[in-house]
Design a protein around this motif. Structure first.
Motif, short mmCIF file in Angstrom:
data_model
loop_
_atom_site.label_atom_id
_atom_site.label_comp_id
_atom_site.label_asym_id
_atom_site.label_seq_id
_atom_site.Cartn_x
_atom_site.Cartn_y
_atom_site.Cartn_z
N GLN A 106 0.82 -1.20 0.00
CA GLN A 106 0.00 0.00 0.00
C GLN A 106 0.86 1.26 0.00
OE1 GLN A 106 -3.23 -0.01 -0.42
NE2 GLN A 106 -3.39 2.23 -0.36
N PHE A 107 1.97 1.21 0.74
CA PHE A 107 2.87 2.36 0.79
C PHE A 107 3.47 2.64 -0.58
CE2 PHE A 107 7.19 4.07 1.26
CZ PHE A 107 6.91 5.25 1.93
N LEU A 108 3.80 1.60 -1.33
CA LEU A 108 4.36 1.79 -2.67
C LEU A 108 3.36 2.50 -3.59
CD1 LEU A 108 6.23 -1.58 -3.33
CD2 LEU A 108 7.20 0.62 -2.66
N LYS A 109 2.07 2.29 -3.32
CA LYS A 109 1.05 2.91 -4.16
C LYS A 109 0.79 4.36 -3.78
CE LYS A 109 -1.54 -1.36 -5.06
NZ LYS A 109 -2.83 -2.08 -4.82
N THR A 110 0.77 4.65 -2.46
CA THR A 110 0.30 5.96 -2.00
C THR A 110 1.38 6.81 -1.35
OG1 THR A 110 -0.32 5.13 0.18
CG2 THR A 110 -1.96 4.93 -1.57
N GLY A 111 2.42 6.18 -0.81
CA GLY A 111 3.47 6.92 -0.12
C GLY A 111 3.09 7.38 1.27
N SER A 112 1.90 7.04 1.74
CA SER A 112 1.45 7.44 3.08
C SER A 112 0.33 6.49 3.51
CB SER A 112 0.97 8.89 3.09
OG SER A 112 -0.17 9.02 2.25
N PRO A 113 0.09 6.39 4.84
CA PRO A 113 0.86 7.00 5.92
C PRO A 113 2.19 6.30 6.11
CG PRO A 113 -0.82 5.56 6.81
CD PRO A 113 -1.05 5.59 5.33
N ARG A 114 3.03 6.90 6.96
CA ARG A 114 4.37 6.35 7.16
C ARG A 114 4.50 5.60 8.48
NH1 ARG A 114 8.57 10.87 6.89
NH2 ARG A 114 9.98 9.08 7.09
N VAL A 115 3.61 5.85 9.43
CA VAL A 115 3.71 5.24 10.76
C VAL A 115 2.48 4.39 11.03
CG1 VAL A 115 3.99 5.67 13.23
CG2 VAL A 115 5.04 7.23 11.57
N PHE A 116 2.73 3.14 11.48
CA PHE A 116 1.64 2.21 11.78
C PHE A 116 1.80 1.70 13.21
CE2 PHE A 116 1.76 2.43 7.26
CZ PHE A 116 0.46 2.22 6.83
N LEU A 117 0.90 2.17 14.07
CA LEU A 117 0.96 1.83 15.49
C LEU A 117 -0.45 1.48 15.99
CD1 LEU A 117 3.17 4.72 16.88
CD2 LEU A 117 3.88 2.35 16.66
N GLU A 118 -0.52 0.43 16.77
CA GLU A 118 -1.73 0.07 17.48
C GLU A 118 -1.33 -0.62 18.78
OE1 GLU A 118 -4.31 -2.39 15.20
OE2 GLU A 118 -4.66 -0.90 13.63
N ARG A 119 -2.30 -0.82 19.65
CA ARG A 119 -2.04 -1.60 20.86
C ARG A 119 -1.72 -3.03 20.43
NH1 ARG A 119 -5.32 -4.75 24.36
NH2 ARG A 119 -4.66 -4.66 26.56
N PRO A 120 -0.57 -3.58 20.89
CA PRO A 120 -0.18 -4.92 20.44
C PRO A 120 -1.15 -6.00 20.91
CG PRO A 120 1.70 -3.75 21.37
CD PRO A 120 0.48 -2.95 21.72
N THR A 121 -1.67 -6.75 19.95
CA THR A 121 -2.56 -7.87 20.27
C THR A 121 -2.22 -9.12 19.47
OG1 THR A 121 -4.15 -7.15 18.58
CG2 THR A 121 -4.50 -6.34 20.84
N TYR A 122 -1.33 -8.99 18.49
CA TYR A 122 -1.05 -10.11 17.59
C TYR A 122 -0.26 -11.21 18.31
CZ TYR A 122 0.81 -12.83 13.72
OH TYR A 122 1.15 -13.86 12.88
N LEU A 123 -0.48 -12.46 17.89
CA LEU A 123 0.23 -13.61 18.42
C LEU A 123 0.45 -14.61 17.30
CD1 LEU A 123 1.29 -15.19 20.91
CD2 LEU A 123 -1.03 -16.08 21.22
N VAL A 124 1.71 -14.98 17.09
CA VAL A 124 2.01 -15.97 16.05
C VAL A 124 1.32 -17.29 16.37
CG1 VAL A 124 4.25 -14.94 15.51
CG2 VAL A 124 4.12 -16.79 17.18
N ASP A 125 1.13 -18.11 15.34
CA ASP A 125 0.63 -19.46 15.57
C ASP A 125 1.30 -20.41 14.59
OD1 ASP A 125 -0.77 -19.36 13.10
OD2 ASP A 125 -2.55 -18.52 14.09
N ALA A 126 0.91 -21.66 14.63
CA ALA A 126 1.58 -22.68 13.83
C ALA A 126 1.41 -22.44 12.33
CB ALA A 126 1.05 -24.06 14.20
N SER A 127 0.40 -21.69 11.94
CA SER A 127 0.16 -21.43 10.52
C SER A 127 0.92 -20.22 10.01
CB SER A 127 -1.33 -21.24 10.26
OG SER A 127 -1.81 -20.07 10.91
N THR A 128 1.56 -19.45 10.90
CA THR A 128 2.28 -18.24 10.50
C THR A 128 3.51 -18.61 9.69
OG1 THR A 128 1.55 -17.10 12.51
CG2 THR A 128 3.37 -16.12 11.28
N ALA A 129 3.65 -18.05 8.51
CA ALA A 129 4.81 -18.35 7.67
C ALA A 129 6.06 -17.72 8.27
CB ALA A 129 4.58 -17.82 6.26
N ARG A 130 7.14 -18.51 8.37
CA ARG A 130 8.42 -18.02 8.87
C ARG A 130 9.53 -18.52 7.98
NH1 ARG A 130 8.71 -20.14 14.92
NH2 ARG A 130 10.91 -19.69 14.58
N LEU A 131 10.53 -17.70 7.78
CA LEU A 131 11.72 -18.11 7.03
C LEU A 131 12.84 -18.31 8.04
CD1 LEU A 131 12.71 -18.58 4.14
CD2 LEU A 131 13.49 -16.22 4.10
#
Length: 454
Positions: A126-151
């Protein structure tokens, strides 16, 4: 710096990912790496050749923040002098300083806090298309799980598994709850599913990590979840070693220790951040277990796991720490004979309660106490390791010695990756990732030498 697998059909666009801070941050970086790959980039260790550079930052201490800023400024040079088109900052430093950062670091194109790293691919497109916004902040709630892709970024035979995120302990010296949000843990079944997938990929050693692994399940009122998790991992074919890192002292109880003692896979190793040994200081730190002193917890552990390796972190110079308190801490280190000790000087971080406490200890005194405590532990380590000479231990073979192809290196079950020293293999041959018997032949301050028996 993470480096993905390469092949002749890889796209020409290159990206570099720099991971700073702890092993928990490294797991986040592996999630980032998978998203970067899915954007069509090949990961490279050469930042000067990268068109996209992502720095996953630490923000726990001001020293870590400064390290992150230094890395970002160093990477910014490649925007003006090299092929780099986009520089991105992710993680704890961004979560801590948020909307202030674009003005302070105009060289950086995009800022994602700890609440947003799992959405990097979507946000970057989305940033490549619009150039904004530049900052993404929220109250942390995310949690990885077994389906989360990892390298994976670790060697193929070992992996970190993050079983929970965030922290609800509210220690007076710590800002982690503000950076990572409240404690939230995965289910036993989900972690076991990830462990089975790792085993299928050739992983033999799993290191369980969280801000507090012993709180696993407590956010759901499931106080027996950690014991059930260890029992579930016992049944995973292919996994040989399971190591428990970041165990909060007051949650180390007999049921956990009995489970570890009965296990064939859970190694006799506990990483317990005591932080101090003086009850008055521990109370000011808001370390909640005041019924048991650290010495009592260690006695309980050694009763059930007499050969256990014990790691801790200790803090010197906490507000109000007197010379008498420090001498008591030195006595604790000398007499308790812990295997691995990290020593940190208290840092009055903005946002932590202890920063406003009276009787702050001068910086030179903190540093002197830190060096004194480290010197005491060095003698303890030297003495404990010397007692291993002639003993037979299993060694996980890690690969060639970085300084000579004539030697190999490995680790005992009592040595966690990166932090606890290593075994220098002087005789014998084995495949990387094998666990083989070895005899300890010589010791150093923190490392050992051994000959393999296979």
């Amino acid at each position: 710096m993470l480096d993905g697998n390469r092949d002749t059909n890889a796209p020409r666009h290159r990206a570099a990912l720099i991971s700073l801070g702890c092993a928990k941050n490294l797991v986040d970086s592996e999630v980032l790496a998978a998203q970067i790959r899915d954007l069509g980039y090949t990961l490279t260790e050469s930042a000067e050749q990268a068109e996209l550079i992502v720095v996953n930052t630490c923000g726990f201490l001001e020293t870590a923040v400064q390290e992150a800023v230094d890395h970002l400024l160093a990477m910014a040079q490649f925007k003006s002098q090299g092929p780099c088109a986009h520089l991105v900052a992710v993680g704890c430093m961004v979560q801590r300083y948020g909307v202030k950062l674009p003005d302070l670091l105009p060289e950086v194109d995009l800022f994602l806090g700890t609440s947003q790293y799992h959405r990097f691919g979507e946000i970057f497109r989305q940033f490549l298309k619009t150039g904004s916004p530049r900052v993404f902040l929220e109250r942390p709630t995310y949690l990885v799980d077994a389906s989360t892709a990892r390298l994976p970024s670790t060697p193929a035979h070992t992996a970190y598994v993050k079983i929970a995120e965030g922290c609800s302990n509210r220690c007076s010296f710590c800002v982690i709850p503000k950076l990572r949000g409240p404690y939230r843990s995965r289910t036993v079944e989900d972690v076991a599913r990830e462990a089975r997938a790792l085993a299928d990929q050739g992983v033999v050693e799993v290191n369980l990590i969280a801000q507090d692994t012993t709180a696993f399940g407590s956010d759901r009122g499931d106080t027996g979840a950690l014991v059930r998790l260890l029992e579930a991992l016992e049944e995973v074919d292919g996994i040989r070693w399971v190591r428990l890192l970041y165990a909060y002292p007051h949650r180390v109880h007999e049921d956990l220790l009995k489970t570890m003692a009965a296990s064939h896979k859970v190694v006799a190793y506990l990483d317990i951040p005591f932080q101090h040994a003086v009850p008055r200081i521990l109370q000011a730190m808001h370390r909640v277990d005041m019924e048991r002193r650290p010495e009592q917890i260690l006695e309980l552990i050694r009763r059930h796991l007499p050969r256990a390796a014990l790691r801790t972190s200790l803090m010197v110079g906490f507000p109000g720490e007197t010379e008498r308190d420090f001498r008591a801490l030195c006595d604790f280190v000398q007499h308790m004979e812990l295997d691995h000790v990290g020593v940190f000087a208290f840092s009055p971080e903005k946002g932590c309660r202890a920063a406003g406490y009276p009787d702050q200890v001068p910086e030179p005194v903190k540093e002197e106490r830190k060096e004194t405590l480290l010197a005491i532990q060095q003698e303890v380590s030297r003495r404990k390791l010397a007692a291993l000479v002639g003993q037979r231990w299993p060694v996980l073979v890690e690969g060639e010695h970085p300084e000579t192809e004539l030697l190999a290196v490995g680790r005992l079950p009592t040595q966690a990756p990166e932090v606890d020293g290593q075994v220098i293999i002087t005789e014998g041959n084995a495949q990387v990732g094998q666990i083989v018997p070895a005899v300890i032949t010589r010791t150093h301050d923190y490392d050992l030498e051994a000959r393999l028996e296979s």
